[in-house]
Design a protein around this motif. Structure first.
Motif, PDB file in Angstrom:
ATOM      1  N   ALA A 286      -3.533  -7.851  16.020  1.00  0.00           N
ATOM      2  CA  ALA A 286      -2.570  -6.990  15.794  1.00  0.00           C
ATOM      3  C   ALA A 286      -1.442  -7.503  14.609  1.00  0.00           C
ATOM      4  N   LEU A 287      -1.771  -8.639  14.056  1.00  0.00           N
ATOM      5  CA  LEU A 287      -1.116  -9.333  13.067  1.00  0.00           C
ATOM      6  C   LEU A 287      -1.479  -8.449  12.107  1.00  0.00           C
ATOM      7  N   LEU A 288      -3.141  -9.001  11.808  1.00  0.00           N
ATOM      8  CA  LEU A 288      -3.240  -8.385  10.670  1.00  0.00           C
ATOM      9  C   LEU A 288      -3.655  -7.158  10.014  1.00  0.00           C
ATOM     10  N   GLY A 289      -4.037  -6.320  11.554  1.00  0.00           N
ATOM     11  CA  GLY A 289      -3.851  -4.805  10.765  1.00  0.00           C
ATOM     12  C   GLY A 289      -2.782  -4.606  11.145  1.00  0.00           C
ATOM     13  N   LEU A 290      -1.160  -5.304  11.722  1.00  0.00           N
ATOM     14  CA  LEU A 290      -0.045  -4.493  11.043  1.00  0.00           C
ATOM     15  C   LEU A 290       0.554  -4.769   9.506  1.00  0.00           C
ATOM     16  N   ALA A 291      -0.185  -6.309   8.789  1.00  0.00           N
ATOM     17  CA  ALA A 291      -0.269  -6.520   7.291  1.00  0.00           C
ATOM     18  C   ALA A 291      -1.489  -5.414   6.883  1.00  0.00           C
ATOM     19  N   LEU A 292      -1.646  -5.251   6.931  1.00  0.00           N
ATOM     20  CA  LEU A 292      -2.770  -3.529   6.469  1.00  0.00           C
ATOM     21  C   LEU A 292      -2.102  -2.898   6.816  1.00  0.00           C
ATOM     22  N   ALA A 293      -1.093  -2.012   7.816  1.00  0.00           N
ATOM     23  CA  ALA A 293      -0.502  -1.100   8.058  1.00  0.00           C
ATOM     24  C   ALA A 293       0.665  -1.044   6.682  1.00  0.00           C
ATOM     25  N   LEU A 294       1.146  -1.963   6.646  1.00  0.00           N
ATOM     26  CA  LEU A 294       2.728  -2.277   5.647  1.00  0.00           C
ATOM     27  C   LEU A 294       1.954  -2.512   3.920  1.00  0.00           C
ATOM     28  N   LEU A 295       0.351  -2.838   4.159  1.00  0.00           N
ATOM     29  CA  LEU A 295      -0.027  -2.817   3.038  1.00  0.00           C
ATOM     30  C   LEU A 295      -0.376  -1.487   2.737  1.00  0.00           C
ATOM     31  N   ALA A 296      -0.807  -0.280   2.797  1.00  0.00           N
ATOM     32  CA  ALA A 296      -1.107   0.770   2.947  1.00  0.00           C
ATOM     33  C   ALA A 296      -0.175   1.416   3.117  1.00  0.00           C
ATOM     34  N   VAL A 297       0.755   1.248   3.531  1.00  0.00           N
ATOM     35  CA  VAL A 297       2.230   2.472   3.541  1.00  0.00           C
ATOM     36  C   VAL A 297       3.296   2.406   2.073  1.00  0.00           C
ATOM     37  N   LEU A 298       3.153   1.179   1.611  1.00  0.00           N
ATOM     38  CA  LEU A 298       3.685   0.271   0.666  1.00  0.00           C
ATOM     39  C   LEU A 298       2.983   1.023  -0.983  1.00  0.00           C
ATOM     40  N   ALA A 299       0.884   0.641  -0.759  1.00  0.00           N
ATOM     41  CA  ALA A 299       0.921   1.437  -1.732  1.00  0.00           C
ATOM     42  C   ALA A 299       0.975   2.824  -1.870  1.00  0.00           C
ATOM     43  N   THR A 300       1.183   3.791  -0.454  1.00  0.00           N
ATOM     44  CA  THR A 300       1.486   4.906  -0.303  1.00  0.00           C
ATOM     45  C   THR A 300       2.479   5.450  -0.840  1.00  0.00           C
ATOM     46  N   ILE A 301       3.485   5.388  -0.467  1.00  0.00           N
ATOM     47  CA  ILE A 301       4.789   4.748  -1.073  1.00  0.00           C
ATOM     48  C   ILE A 301       4.803   5.088  -3.556  1.00  0.00           C
ATOM     49  N   LEU A 302       4.257   4.203  -3.634  1.00  0.00           N
ATOM     50  CA  LEU A 302       4.117   3.719  -4.360  1.00  0.00           C
ATOM     51  C   LEU A 302       3.727   4.579  -5.452  1.00  0.00           C
ATOM     52  N   THR A 303       2.222   5.198  -5.092  1.00  0.00           N
ATOM     53  CA  THR A 303       1.442   5.859  -5.580  1.00  0.00           C
ATOM     54  C   THR A 303       2.051   7.451  -5.503  1.00  0.00           C
ATOM     55  N   GLY A 304       2.225   7.280  -4.448  1.00  0.00           N
ATOM     56  CA  GLY A 304       2.399   8.797  -3.917  1.00  0.00           C
ATOM     57  C   GLY A 304       0.571   9.566  -3.708  1.00  0.00           C
ATOM     58  N   ASN A 305      -0.585   8.777  -3.250  1.00  0.00           N
ATOM     59  CA  ASN A 305      -1.471   8.753  -2.852  1.00  0.00           C
ATOM     60  C   ASN A 305      -1.568   8.704  -1.184  1.00  0.00           C
ATOM     61  N   LEU A 306      -1.542   9.706  -0.952  1.00  0.00           N
ATOM     62  CA  LEU A 306      -1.882   9.867   0.532  1.00  0.00           C
ATOM     63  C   LEU A 306      -3.133   8.705   1.353  1.00  0.00           C
ATOM     64  N   VAL A 307      -4.406   9.058   0.119  1.00  0.00           N
ATOM     65  CA  VAL A 307      -5.457   8.274   0.602  1.00  0.00           C
ATOM     66  C   VAL A 307      -5.422   7.003   1.337  1.00  0.00           C
ATOM     67  N   PHE A 308      -4.606   6.303   0.749  1.00  0.00           N
ATOM     68  CA  PHE A 308      -4.012   4.793   1.016  1.00  0.00           C
ATOM     69  C   PHE A 308      -3.175   4.331   2.841  1.00  0.00           C
ATOM     70  N   ASP A 309      -2.753   5.565   2.776  1.00  0.00           N
ATOM     71  CA  ASP A 309      -2.941   5.328   4.369  1.00  0.00           C
ATOM     72  C   ASP A 309      -3.896   5.356   4.838  1.00  0.00           C
ATOM     73  N   ALA A 310      -4.772   6.330   5.183  1.00  0.00           N
ATOM     74  CA  ALA A 310      -5.441   6.446   6.191  1.00  0.00           C
ATOM     75  C   ALA A 310      -7.051   5.876   5.789  1.00  0.00           C
ATOM     76  N   LEU A 311      -6.700   5.151   4.580  1.00  0.00           N
ATOM     77  CA  LEU A 311      -7.951   3.702   4.551  1.00  0.00           C
ATOM     78  C   LEU A 311      -7.735   3.050   5.069  1.00  0.00           C
ATOM     79  N   GLY A 312      -6.575   2.543   4.887  1.00  0.00           N
ATOM     80  CA  GLY A 312      -5.317   1.805   5.860  1.00  0.00           C
ATOM     81  C   GLY A 312      -5.702   1.708   7.561  1.00  0.00           C
TER      82      GLY A 312
END
Length: 302
Positions: A169-195
């Motif tokens: 759960a802890l690692l999963g939340l960290a991955l989710a946070l990184l994916a969401v931040l990458a999506t916000i910064l780049t506008g690329n929705l692929v990061f959210d899906a890959l996360g």
């Protein structure tokens, strides 16, 4: 025989953390109208159910032996622990991978992404508190062993499951946070899906690792190796025992069964021999309180 670890404390901490995360995700889903966040809330609620199953298993394991179950219900805890591992694999891991693959094919824009970030940060804090409490109990049971060695040798299935679940759960939340931040910064929705896919793979790997360890307990493992050595040393040090010829142990949830075949030191008659055997068994149960059943066979061959 797992040190002085308090598995119930670790389970209750995980239950409290998951329920708080569920409430935060549900509130975010209501505020944003996001179906994805609602699905995440249901996921956290399912995690609460996992902790409930472990608590039920611990309660069932304390049931007294009967004629139908002469060795008690201790191993029922392994069944419920295995079931939680399967649920973690299917509901958590496989569903997350499916959701990620679906997002790759049909990307959907994030709704109120900074609210999602806030929920994830809150989740990280709560899971961090839960993981800290779990590690305190794990460290009590490790007794100087590495974390990996404890994971492979522990007979405390409920603590094993909580450790695996908290870590995932802890690692999963960290991955989710990184994916969401990458999506916000780049506008690329692929990061959210890959996360999402990465989280699913992580959950599957942890669930399989936990299930393999619990499966061994279901089949019928003995006590931890160091505990077996302690039992052997204790028996061989007894003045009534000349040498231990065979020692069989069986872990039954919180309880242990021990079967001993030993060559006893010579006695004047059988009455004294029986008295010596009883004395050894009483002393063994006093030093090892988890030994609920003991069967002692003296070697009478010359």
């Amino acid at each position: 025989m797992s040190g002085h670890a308090n598995s119930t404390k670790a389970i209750l901490l995980a239950l409290g953390a998951n329920f708080a995360i569920f409430v935060s995700k549900l509130a975010a889903a209501i505020l944003t109208g996001s179906s994805a966040m609602l699905a995440e809330a249901v996921h956290s609620l399912a995690d609460c159910g996992n902790q409930g199953l472990l608590l039920f298993g611990m309660r069932q394991a304390r049931r007294a032996p009967t004629e139908e179950y002469p060795l008690g219900w201790g191993r029922a805890l392994y069944f419920w622990s295995f079931l939680v591992a399967i649920l973690l694999f299917s509901v958590g891991g496989v569903f997350s991978i499916y959701e990620g693959v679906h997002k790759l094919g049909s990307p959907e824009p994030l709704q109120r992404p900074w609210l999602a970030v806030g929920v994830l940060v809150f989740g990280l804090v709560m899971e961090g508190i839960s993981m800290r409490g779990c590690m305190q109990e794990v460290n009590k049971a490790r007794e100087g062993r590495s974390l990996w060695q404890w994971f492979r040798e522990t007979r405390s299935s409920e603590l094993l499951v909580i450790f695996g679940e908290d870590m995932a759960a802890l690692l999963g939340l960290a991955l989710a946070l990184l994916a969401v931040l990458a999506t916000i910064l780049t506008g690329n929705l692929v990061f959210d899906a890959l996360g999402t896919i990465a989280i699913g793979v992580l959950l599957v790997v942890v669930a399989i690792a936990v299930a393999v360890e619990v499966k061994a307990l279901l089949i019928g493992q003995g006590v931890e190796p160091r505990r077996r050595e302690e039992l052997l040393s204790f028996l061989n040090a007894r003045p009534e025992v000349e040498v231990v010829l065979n020692l069989i142990t069986l872990q039954l949830g919180p309880d242990v069964m021990v079967s001993v075949k030993a060559r006893m030191n010579p006695t004047v008659d059988n009455r004294t021999l029986i008295h010596n055997i009883n004395a050894v068994e009483r002393a063994m149960k006093a030093q090892f309180p988890d030994v609920l059943w003991s069967f002692f066979e003296p070697d009478l061959t010359d």
